[in-house]
Design an enzyme around this catalytic site. Structure first.
Site, PDB file in Angstrom:
ATOM      1  N   ASP A   1       0.859  -1.187   0.000  1.00 29.74           N
ATOM      2  CA  ASP A   1       0.000   0.000   0.000  1.00 29.74           C
ATOM      3  C   ASP A   1       0.895   1.236   0.000  1.00 29.74           C
ATOM      4  O   ASP A   1       2.076   1.165   0.334  1.00 29.74           O
ATOM      5  CB  ASP A   1      -0.963   0.008   1.196  1.00 29.74           C
ATOM      6  CG  ASP A   1      -0.249  -0.167   2.527  1.00 29.74           C
ATOM      7  OD1 ASP A   1       0.750   0.546   2.772  1.00 29.74           O
ATOM      8  OD2 ASP A   1      -0.675  -1.021   3.315  1.00 29.74           O
TER       9      ASP A   1
ATOM     10  N   LYS B   1      -4.195   0.603  -2.252  1.00 28.90           N
ATOM     11  CA  LYS B   1      -5.051  -0.051  -1.257  1.00 28.90           C
ATOM     12  C   LYS B   1      -5.868   1.002  -0.520  1.00 28.90           C
ATOM     13  O   LYS B   1      -5.323   1.994  -0.029  1.00 28.90           O
ATOM     14  CB  LYS B   1      -4.206  -0.839  -0.243  1.00 28.90           C
ATOM     15  CG  LYS B   1      -5.014  -1.455   0.899  1.00 28.90           C
ATOM     16  CD  LYS B   1      -4.091  -2.086   1.917  1.00 28.90           C
ATOM     17  CE  LYS B   1      -4.832  -2.501   3.167  1.00 28.90           C
ATOM     18  NZ  LYS B   1      -3.928  -3.034   4.211  1.00 28.90           N
TER      19      LYS B   1
ATOM     20  N   ARG C   1      -9.059   1.100   2.498  1.00 31.26           N
ATOM     21  CA  ARG C   1      -9.867   0.305   3.422  1.00 31.26           C
ATOM     22  C   ARG C   1     -10.952   1.181   4.028  1.00 31.26           C
ATOM     23  O   ARG C   1     -10.660   2.268   4.545  1.00 31.26           O
ATOM     24  CB  ARG C   1      -8.990  -0.281   4.538  1.00 31.26           C
ATOM     25  CG  ARG C   1      -9.756  -1.261   5.453  1.00 31.26           C
ATOM     26  CD  ARG C   1      -8.925  -1.613   6.684  1.00 31.26           C
ATOM     27  NE  ARG C   1      -7.681  -2.280   6.338  1.00 31.26           N
ATOM     28  CZ  ARG C   1      -7.554  -3.591   6.140  1.00 31.26           C
ATOM     29  NH1 ARG C   1      -8.605  -4.367   6.253  1.00 31.26           N
ATOM     30  NH2 ARG C   1      -6.371  -4.110   5.850  1.00 31.26           N
TER      31      ARG C   1
ATOM     32  N   GLY D   1      -4.360 -10.934   4.135  1.00 31.80           N
ATOM     33  CA  GLY D   1      -5.083 -10.513   2.951  1.00 31.80           C
ATOM     34  C   GLY D   1      -4.358  -9.440   2.142  1.00 31.80           C
ATOM     35  O   GLY D   1      -4.362  -9.468   0.904  1.00 31.80           O
ATOM     36  N   THR D   2      -3.730  -8.501   2.831  1.00 30.74           N
ATOM     37  CA  THR D   2      -3.005  -7.427   2.132  1.00 30.74           C
ATOM     38  C   THR D   2      -1.850  -7.986   1.314  1.00 30.74           C
ATOM     39  O   THR D   2      -1.644  -7.596   0.155  1.00 30.74           O
ATOM     40  CB  THR D   2      -2.485  -6.400   3.153  1.00 30.74           C
ATOM     41  OG1 THR D   2      -3.595  -5.761   3.784  1.00 30.74           O
ATOM     42  CG2 THR D   2      -1.618  -5.349   2.481  1.00 30.74           C
TER      43      THR D   2
END
Length: 319
Positions: free
Chosen positions: A177, A206, A208, A238-239
């Site tokens: 990210d 990314k 969120r 997950g990232t």
């Protein structure tokens, strides 16, 4: 002026790491007692005289087997307070993994800024300084703590591990990210210095919100290269999986993951089962107790005791 004696304590749940740090400092861990009560409360006290000592307390603040991050935080705070009451000249909290560091700013109306609240609790019990390894947001960490703080970067650990493995193979360091771009750049620079050869950079978009992660932009050239995805921690994984899939689609020849803290909460086994990573590398700040079997066997754990010991020695020498 005579320097204050150094005492290093390792609280329950963090004692193996504390013993490794003490060995590198060539000292014995200071003696203490911890007791649990039937209602869930606890107490801890030093079993040796600490008056006038430069006291360091090592406790890593992850949720563990049978205790939460809150339990561990309270143990650290209360014991540090007891050391101050016992006359320690200075008390330093050594938290290799610092809890609540991810909530360092308001992203929604009336959000808590828990990093700042934790810092206030540290100061309230008389903690004179804090040492931590690879915090989530360095600027937020430094701004939250009014007492002296020392941040130990994980970049040298990762560079030393990967440099001999990569040799002259084309490599690129990837941030999963944009917020972790500085962390990835530190690893890239350290790796490039050790290899004596250029190392590329890339990053993944990314966003969120409400627990939902979005963003598909991938920037950087990984085609035919070994990609090392660097993050501060692994929770569900997950990232890292998102970034690994993007690297694979962009033509990466091989993919590795490196994160300072391996929490490995629910679903993290998918990280190993996906077949995308040549290796997953973490430091020893958090024991990988949540992993078992094939996943645990495929995990590489780097020793964090040496850089922590150097940090403690530097703080003690500085007075």
């Amino acid at each position: 002026m005579t320097r204050a004696p150094l005492s290093l304590f390792g609280l329950h749940g963090s004692r193996p790491l504390a013993e490794q740090v003490a060995a590198r400092l060539e000292i014995a861990l200071a003696a203490h007692e911890e007791r649990d009560f039937e209602d869930g409360e606890h107490k801890a006290r030093p079993l040796q005289d600490v008056r006038g000592h430069d006291a360091f307390v090592l406790h890593t603040l992850h949720g563990g087997e049978g205790d939460s991050a809150n339990d561990r935080l309270c143990r650290l705070l209360f014991f540090c307070g007891a050391l101050r009451d016992a006359g320690a000249a200075r008390v330093t909290a050594v938290a290799p993994y610092l809890c609540y560091a991810r909530k360092d700013r308001r992203t929604k109306t009336n959000d808590p800024v828990t990093t700042r609240y934790v810092a206030a609790m540290f100061e309230a019990v008389g903690i004179g300084q804090v040492i931590t390894l690879e915090v989530h947001n360095l600027a937020a960490f430094e701004n939250a703590f009014r007492c002296p703080s020392l941040h130990v970067p994980a970049a040298p650990l990762f560079a030393a591990h990967f440099a001999p493995l990569l040799r002259r193979v084309p490599a690129v360091v990837v941030s999963p990210d944009t917020g972790g771009a500085k962390r990835a750049e530190q690893v890239r620079e350290a790796l490039e210095s050790l290899r004596g050869a250029p190392v590329g950079a890339a990053f993944m978009e990314k966003h969120r919100s409400g627990g939902v992660v979005t963003g598909t932009l991938f920037a950087g050239d990984v085609r035919g290269r070994v990609a090392i995805i660097v993050d501060d921690l692994i929770s569900t994984g997950g990232t890292l999986l998102r970034a690994a899939r993007a690297c694979r689609e962009a033509g990466a020849a091989e993919i590795h993951a490196a994160a300072a803290h391996g929490l490995f909460t629910g679903g993290a086994e998918d990280l190993f089962a996906a077949g995308l990573f040549g290796s997953v590398v973490v430091s020893s700040t958090v024991p990988p107790f949540r992993l078992a079997g094939a996943a645990r066997a495929r995990l590489t754990v780097l020793d964090a005791a040496e850089p922590l010991a150097r940090a403690i020695a530097a703080c003690h020498d500085a007075g």
